[in-house]
Enzyme design. Structure first.
Site, PDB file in Angstrom:
ATOM      1  CG  HIS A   1      73.353  -5.650 104.378  1.00 55.34           C
ATOM      2  ND1 HIS A   1      74.720  -5.574 104.498  1.00 55.34           N
ATOM      3  CD2 HIS A   1      73.009  -6.900 104.787  1.00 55.34           C
ATOM      4  CE1 HIS A   1      75.184  -6.716 104.974  1.00 55.34           C
ATOM      5  NE2 HIS A   1      74.166  -7.535 105.155  1.00 55.34           N
TER       6      HIS A   1
ATOM      7  CE  LYS B   1      76.727  -6.840 101.085  1.00 55.22           C
ATOM      8  NZ  LYS B   1      76.243  -5.494 101.446  1.00 55.22           N
TER       9      LYS B   1
ATOM     10  CD  GLU C   1      68.973  -3.129 103.030  1.00 57.75           C
ATOM     11  OE1 GLU C   1      69.676  -2.100 103.066  1.00 57.75           O
ATOM     12  OE2 GLU C   1      69.388  -4.221 102.582  1.00 57.75           O
TER      13      GLU C   1
ATOM     14  CG  PHE D   1      75.484 -13.914 110.593  1.00 58.01           C
ATOM     15  CD1 PHE D   1      74.412 -13.583 109.777  1.00 58.01           C
ATOM     16  CD2 PHE D   1      76.257 -15.014 110.238  1.00 58.01           C
ATOM     17  CE1 PHE D   1      74.110 -14.305 108.641  1.00 58.01           C
ATOM     18  CE2 PHE D   1      75.963 -15.750 109.096  1.00 58.01           C
ATOM     19  CZ  PHE D   1      74.900 -15.398 108.295  1.00 58.01           C
TER      20      PHE D   1
ATOM     21  CB  CYS E   1      77.900  -8.467 107.058  1.00 58.65           C
ATOM     22  SG  CYS E   1      78.065 -10.243 106.789  1.00 58.65           S
TER      23      CYS E   1
ATOM     24  CG  HIS F   1      78.012 -10.264 101.736  1.00 60.98           C
ATOM     25  ND1 HIS F   1      78.761  -9.275 102.343  1.00 60.98           N
ATOM     26  CD2 HIS F   1      77.031 -10.577 102.636  1.00 60.98           C
ATOM     27  CE1 HIS F   1      78.258  -9.012 103.533  1.00 60.98           C
ATOM     28  NE2 HIS F   1      77.208  -9.779 103.727  1.00 60.98           N
TER      29      HIS F   1
END
Length: 412
Positions: A303, A335, A314, A399, A163, A340
């Site tokens: 994010h 998002k 975050e 990830f 991502c 996403h």
């Protein structure tokens, strides 16, 4: 002195629109691009919702004879890349072609084509497998096709970092330009994996929202009632260019790309490091690179995926990096409206970040009705805001613990 890098062109294909203008307008109006999945019958899946791109017409962007050689993620990249080039006015010629590169990347590549081709192989045999199968699915073919189509002979790369893909692509393009190796790049991310394998895989991880009866409210970053992210698709691409090169040709400059941070949590395959330590350090790297203090950042495009662990980490990371200023800086997750976009997320969110500087407008975090007590920053809930912005930061975390932060500043 580092060569300065500016943004001169923008392109976007998203669940909120087929152009930058349409997407941005719907974003500021707080509209959701999330709906029930139409690409396949998702009734058996725990998550049956997605941010699909609607009414996209490949004929607008790609000759018909070439379309069958590309999976959809490449189609989206071709559209967003052409938009960005047209917007910038940059023309690739035999004289400058070696100084123009492409880094437009995908996180997963042609998964739908893999599914379809495997079905063909099993039901009709190997002789019926298309000779275009391999180039249809390789992630770097988005950049490859853009280079071929527009004659850009500079570095042609694909950075696949889950991502963080789109943000890393823009940041690395900046580095090439700063170091004098190129004058301009087509840079960003693209993705289209709303298909049984991806939805099944993310569902098996319990990563996706199952709020199937209310798709528009399913993506709810920083909300206490969030239950996972919503998969989306699309592409976000920008033209980044050496400042003097852009000014010499009379280009309109949207913003300056002043800072780039990249690091790794080195902690866990899918979970962020405790207390957001890795993300915090990534933002610090970007701030140092930009030569800015934390209190000079006016807005953060988070994010903000709408996952339990990700949103709290975050929030903690922003507090750790920004200290007292964390309570004053505006933070929002787009998002909440797009879903996403995986490998395209960093690209399209970088486009949004640049547009906040152009319009002095910050999109909201929609569906934030019951804030998580652990997520206690100013997340611009449910309604866009306006104020003069001078520097904004965009976060992308993936990830494997991979992190990227980009800083865009008002051009002077």
């Amino acid at each position: 002195m580092k060569r300065r890098v500016v943004v001169t062109g923008l392109g976007a294909v998203s669940p909120l629109g087929l152009t930058v203008q349409e997407t941005w307008k719907n974003l500021l109006e707080g509209k959701s691009g999330i709906a029930r999945i139409t690409r396949f019958d998702a009734t058996a899946y725990s998550s049956q919702i997605a941010g699909e791109v609607k009414n996209f017409n490949s004929d607008q962007w790609i000759p018909k004879k070439e379309q069958k050689k590309m999976d959809l993620f490449i189609h989206y990249a071709m559209a967003a890349g052409k938009m960005a080039l047209d917007d910038s006015g940059l023309v690739v010629t035999p004289e400058n072609a070696d100084r123009v590169g492409v880094i437009v990347s995908a996180g997963m590549g042609g998964l739908p084509a893999i599914e379809a081709t495997y079905d063909t192989l099993k039901t009709r045999g190997p002789n019926k497998v298309t000779p275009f199968f391999i180039p249809m699915v390789i992630p770097n073919l988005a950049a490859g096709w853009l280079g071929i189509t527009f004659g850009a002979r500079g570095p042609n790369l694909c950075i696949t970092t889950a991502c963080s893909t789109g943000a890393h692509s823009i940041g690395e393009a900046m580095r090439y330009i700063r170091e004098g190796k190129c004058d301009a790049f087509i840079a960003g991310g693209t993705e289209s994996v709303i298909c049984p394998l991806a939805v099944g895989g993310f569902s098996a991880m319990r990563a996706l929202s199952t709020r199937n009866d209310s798709p528009e409210t399913a993506s709810r970053p920083f909300d206490k009632d969030r239950d996972g992210f919503v998969i989306g698709e699309g592409s976000g691409v920008m033209i980044v260019e050496e400042r003097e090169h852009a000014m010499k040709r009379g280009a309109r400059i949207y913003a300056e790309l002043t800072g780039y941070g990249a690091n790794c949590d080195a902690y866990h395959m899918t979970n962020p490091s405790e207390g957001g330590v890795g993300a915090s350090e990534c933002m610090n790297i970007a701030l140092k690179d930009a030569g800015l203090n934390a209190n000079q950042i006016d807005y953060i495009n988070a994010h903000g995926t709408s996952t339990g662990a990700g949103d709290t980490a975050e929030t903690a990371a922003v507090k750790k990096t920004f200290g007292e200023h964390a309570k004053k800086v505006w933070v929002s997750s787009t998002k909440s409206m797009t879903g996403h976009l995986l490998g395209a997320a960093g690209g399209i969110e970088a486009v949004f970040s640049v547009l906040t500087l152009r319009d002095n407008a910050v999109p909201p975090t929609i569906n934030l009705n019951n804030p998580d007590p652990q997520c206690d920053l100013d997340f611009v809930p449910n309604k866009a805001r306006e104020k003069r912005l001078n520097a904004v930061l965009s976060n992308s975390f993936g990830f494997g613990g991979t992190n990227a932060s980009l800083i865009f500043s008002r051009h002077t």
